[in-house]
Design an enzyme around this catalytic site. Structure first.
Site, PDB file in Angstrom:
ATOM      1  CB  CYS A  97     -43.686 -10.088  17.109  1.00 44.81           C
ATOM      2  SG  CYS A  97     -43.764  -9.040  18.467  1.00 44.81           S
TER       3      CYS A  97
ATOM      4  CG  ASN B 152     -46.289  -9.233  14.540  1.00 40.23           C
ATOM      5  OD1 ASN B 152     -45.813  -8.284  15.173  1.00 40.23           O
ATOM      6  ND2 ASN B 152     -46.156  -9.464  13.185  1.00 40.23           N
ATOM      7  N   GLY B 153     -48.642  -7.431  16.489  1.00 38.04           N
ATOM      8  CA  GLY B 153     -49.366  -6.265  16.252  1.00 38.04           C
ATOM      9  C   GLY B 153     -49.595  -5.631  17.377  1.00 38.04           C
TER      10      GLY B 153
ATOM     11  CD1 TRP C  91     -38.193  -4.929  18.818  1.00 37.78           C
ATOM     12  CD2 TRP C  91     -40.382  -3.579  19.015  1.00 37.78           C
ATOM     13  NE1 TRP C  91     -38.168  -3.246  19.072  1.00 37.78           N
ATOM     14  CE2 TRP C  91     -39.126  -2.778  19.040  1.00 37.78           C
ATOM     15  CE3 TRP C  91     -41.635  -3.269  18.986  1.00 37.78           C
ATOM     16  CZ2 TRP C  91     -39.454  -1.353  19.068  1.00 37.78           C
ATOM     17  CZ3 TRP C  91     -41.888  -1.910  18.912  1.00 37.78           C
ATOM     18  CH2 TRP C  91     -40.907  -0.947  19.117  1.00 37.78           C
TER      19      TRP C  91
ATOM     20  CE  LYS D 157     -34.198  -5.965   7.363  1.00 39.33           C
ATOM     21  NZ  LYS D 157     -33.120  -5.075   7.329  1.00 39.33           N
TER      22      LYS D 157
ATOM     23  CG  HIS E  48     -26.580  28.888   9.974  1.00 45.37           C
ATOM     24  ND1 HIS E  48     -26.998  30.091  10.003  1.00 45.37           N
ATOM     25  CD2 HIS E  48     -26.347  28.674   8.640  1.00 45.37           C
ATOM     26  CE1 HIS E  48     -26.485  30.680   8.732  1.00 45.37           C
ATOM     27  NE2 HIS E  48     -26.224  29.672   8.031  1.00 45.37           N
TER      28      HIS E  48
ATOM     29  CD  GLU F 155     -29.945   0.761  11.823  1.00 48.35           C
ATOM     30  OE1 GLU F 155     -29.949   1.072  10.705  1.00 48.35           O
ATOM     31  OE2 GLU F 155     -31.164   0.389  11.950  1.00 48.35           O
TER      32      GLU F 155
ATOM     33  CD  GLU G 148     -28.991   4.610   4.854  1.00 49.62           C
ATOM     34  OE1 GLU G 148     -29.929   4.970   5.570  1.00 49.62           O
ATOM     35  OE2 GLU G 148     -28.635   3.546   5.318  1.00 49.62           O
TER      36      GLU G 148
ATOM     37  NE  ARG H 177     -41.485 -10.409  11.947  1.00 45.69           N
ATOM     38  CZ  ARG H 177     -42.136  -9.989  10.721  1.00 45.69           C
ATOM     39  NH1 ARG H 177     -41.398 -10.126   9.638  1.00 45.69           N
ATOM     40  NH2 ARG H 177     -43.227  -9.236  10.719  1.00 45.69           N
TER      41      ARG H 177
ATOM     42  CE  LYS I 230     -27.713   1.629   7.965  1.00 43.90           C
ATOM     43  NZ  LYS I 230     -28.964   1.584   7.088  1.00 43.90           N
TER      44      LYS I 230
HETATM   45  O1  M6R Z   1     -38.929  -2.417   5.485  1.00 45.41           O
HETATM   46  P1  M6R Z   1     -38.674  -0.916   5.411  1.00 45.41           P
HETATM   47  O2  M6R Z   1     -37.769  -0.893   4.280  1.00 45.41           O
HETATM   48  O3  M6R Z   1     -40.031  -0.527   4.934  1.00 45.41           O
HETATM   49  O4  M6R Z   1     -38.171  -0.263   6.549  1.00 45.41           O
HETATM   50  C1  M6R Z   1     -37.934   0.849   6.791  1.00 45.41           C
HETATM   51  C2  M6R Z   1     -36.929   1.081   7.982  1.00 45.41           C
HETATM   52  O5  M6R Z   1     -37.712   0.744   9.058  1.00 45.41           O
HETATM   53  C3  M6R Z   1     -35.471   0.626   7.747  1.00 45.41           C
HETATM   54  O6  M6R Z   1     -35.095   1.236   6.768  1.00 45.41           O
HETATM   55  C4  M6R Z   1     -34.594   1.053   8.992  1.00 45.41           C
HETATM   56  O7  M6R Z   1     -34.428   2.388   9.036  1.00 45.41           O
HETATM   57  C5  M6R Z   1     -33.356   0.212   8.950  1.00 45.41           C
HETATM   58  N1  M6R Z   1     -33.274  -0.404  10.049  1.00 45.41           N
HETATM   59  C6  M6R Z   1     -32.194   1.007   8.937  1.00 45.41           C
HETATM   60  O8  M6R Z   1     -31.065   0.430   8.651  1.00 45.41           O
END
Ligand code: M6R
Length: 605
Positions: free
Chosen positions: A2, A99-100, A75, A600, A501, A485, A478, A27, A482
């Site tokens: 948010c 926010n929270g 969000w 984010k 396996h 998402e 990773e 956000r 990527k």
């Molecule tokens: O702000 P942070 O690095 O703590 O965030 C951690 C994850 O939320 C962040 O890396 C998330 O996995 C990314 N959106 C992936 O691309």
């Protein structure tokens, strides 16, 4: 999660709020809303589902003038994505944004008899009603009485109907930054909204109340005595938070990696060695520990996994990597002799923060690798190593990953040096090889057409597999994250040796398999695994070093990276994996920078 913004001052508040919300949209982007005092000092509330652009268009019909207001981009946590659930929420004389998560909202609903009164399904509206019932004309007093009633995390910006021109804010855990500028008083969940107006800001301390008027911004400590804010200076400018000609933030941020790496590494080099004097991290932190525990989420956690593969064999001490949301509910085997490294781009990820607090309670020393200056994790850790990537706006993390790796490699190298595992010459050599990854990344960015071409096949499938062994497996995790998402292709990463396996049952004709084979000692093993999937009809995208010798007919698509040493291949490989995800998302015509359901900064559990 948010985005929050508040303004009081001489300028057009509506414009400032709406522009601020556009800056903060990463956000959360389910719905957005603003509330402001209109010319008659009544509060006008406008909220809409969808993106900020929707709200902007809707607001254009209101020609009224405003100088004080609040704005929110959501969000969703509690309640569906509806106009009613969008913020701000109004309750009697109170209008607020949040926010929270208010964890005890059900208990509060009961004890304040709110059933039947609530217009939304949100925890935030409950907080608004509780505040209204505590309000007797003195905003500070009402907020002070509200705080002990709440369990959970929050940042609030609040308007009181009978206090036009004034805006109040308070936070616990969830972030808030504020500044008094030539344009008036501003407060926001994130610096990106303040940066067009100022470079000087302060982080609102937890539990302290801020009052914004057109003439000043005042911070009150827990005894309601005015307190002196601790001002910080931003080291990037508004250009860093703009696309600057790139079609997407993600592509821009991929391109920014070489520069970000230079900014993170070069200031920490002294006579060819990594040096953390300016970061105020003494060598004793590295010398005395008998284990390293890395804690993070998502991409940051994947960076930790790569670092583990460097550090453990180099240092010959246990190096463990934990997902923060798991670690915090375990009984970790750490004590005062453990060095706990937490990694977070935003410095606000709630699970990482909670895990760090837990580690501190066990007496461990905590070192945070953080990108956002002044963030909660940075302030609460014993030591902080800032990565200098500039703001990362795209939800998919790219440049933050590579600078986190660079920071971890610097730490690994310094630790090896101070613990006598590296001579000074070996440490200098390591650092100079680390710098060599920068041109290797530039080469891969320059060859982005390769990834563009290969996604044509990928996007026709709903599943993809990433395989590799050792470090290549950590890179695969990773790559899969990527891809899923931002392209919504179901992607899984497997240790290549595990395929037989169970997983290999999923490989059918033309299944995309992205095989990473950059580690010399397991190269032939991975190639054997590639043969196995190929024999079952897979469409193989193979990533190897330039000099790798192999049967070319094995791969349907082959991308070669410059010949860097095995420990450094992650950097050019990361560029390839990021570009594959980017072009897959683009090829499917999706929202690259703001993928569905995500935000984010993950400030809720
Ligand atoms: O702000 P942070 O690095 O703590 O965030 C951690 C994850 O939320 C962040 O890396 C998330 O996995 C990314 N959106 C992936 O691309």
């Amino acid at each position: 999660m948010c985005g929050i913004i508040g303004y009081s001052g001489p300028l057009n508040a509506k414009k400032i709020l709406l522009e601020g919300l556009s800056q903060l949209e990463y956000r959360g982007y389910d719905s957005a809303g603003i509330a402001y005092f209109d010319t008659d000092s009544n509060i006008r509330l406008v909220k809409k589902t969808g993106k900020v652009a929707n709200l902007k268009e809707y607001c254009s019909q209101f020609k009224d003038n405003a100088h004080c207001g609040i704005g929110h981009t959501r969000w969703a946590t509690h309640g569906d994505v509806t106009d009613q659930n969008a913020h701000p929420h109004q309750a009697g004389k109170v209008t607020l944004i949040h926010n929270g998560i208010i964890e005890n909202y059900r208990a509060l609903t009961d004890s304040y008899h709110l059933e039947g009164t609530l217009k939304s399904q949100t925890d935030s509206e409950v907080a608004a009603w509780v505040l209204d019932s505590l309000y007797e004309g003195n905003p500070m007093e009402a907020i002070r009485r509200l705080l002990p009633c709440l369990e959970g995390s929050y940042s609030f910006c609040i308007l009181f109907k009978d206090h036009p021109g004034e805006l109040y804010a308070v936070r616990s855990v969830s972030p808030l930054v504020a500044a008094y500028t030539r344009s008036g008083a501003l407060i926001a969940s994130d610096l990106t909204a303040l940066i067009p107006y100022t470079r000087r800001y302060f982080v609102v301390p937890e539990g302290q109340i801020v009052k914004l008027t057109p003439y000043q911004i005042t911070l009150y400590d827990k005894n309601q005595v005015p307190a002196q804010p601790e001002y910080l200076e931003v080291n990037w400018n508004i250009d860093s938070a703009m696309k600057n000609g790139f079609p997407h933030f993600m592509l821009k941020e991929i391109y920014e990696q070489p520069e970000a790496l230079r900014n993170t590494i070069l200031p920490r080099m002294s006579r060819g060695l990594p040096d953390f004097t300016d970061d105020q991290i003494p060598d004793s932190v590295f010398e005395t520990c008998n284990k390293v525990h890395v804690i993070a989420c998502g991409t940051a956690m994947h960076a930790g996994m790569v670092a583990r593969a460097l550090m453990e064999p180099l240092l010959r001490i246990p190096v463990t990597v934990s997902i923060a949301s798991e670690f915090r509910y375990e009984e970790p085997l750490i004590d005062g002799d453990a060095l706990v490294i937490v990694i977070s781009q935003s410095g606000e990820t709630i699970d990482t923060l909670a895990a760090m607090r837990l580690a501190k309670s066990y007496g461990s020393k905590t070192l945070a690798i953080v990108n956002v200056k002044g963030s909660t994790i940075a302030r609460e850790s014993d030591y902080t190593l800032y990565t200098h990537a500039g703001p990362e706006i795209a939800v998919a993390s790219t440049k933050a990953y590579s600078v986190q790796l660079a920071a971890l490699y610097l730490i690994g190298c310094r630790m090896a040096y101070v613990r006598g595992r590296y001579s000074s010459q070996e440490a200098c050599d390591f650092l100079s090889k680390l710098l060599d990854v920068i041109p290797a990344m530039e080469t891969m960015i320059g060859r982005k057409e390769e990834e563009k071409a290969l996604v044509t096949h990928l996007i026709q499938h709903s599943d993809a597999f990433f395989i590799g062994r050792g470090r290549d497996y950590a890179f695969s995790l990773e790559g899969a994250l990527k891809l899923k998402e931002i392209s919504y292709i179901h992607a899984e990463a497997y240790a290549a040796g595990e395929l037989k396996h169970g997983t290999i049952a999923l490989i059918t004709d033309q299944s995309p398999v992205i095989a990473i084979a950059t580690q010399e000692h397991v190269f032939s093993k991975v190639i054997s695994n590639v043969r196995e999937v190929k024999a079952r009809g897979a469409f193989v995208i193979l990533l190897t070093k330039q000099s790798a010798v192999m049967d070319e007919s094995l791969a349907d698509f082959h991308i070669r990276i410059p010949d860097v040493e095995d420990v450094f291949t992650v950097f050019p490989i990361a560029v390839i994996l990021q570009l594959i995800a980017y072009y897959a998302s683009l090829g499917k015509n999706l929202d690259v920078d703001q993928p569905r359901n995500l935000a984010k900064s993950v400030t809720v559990e």
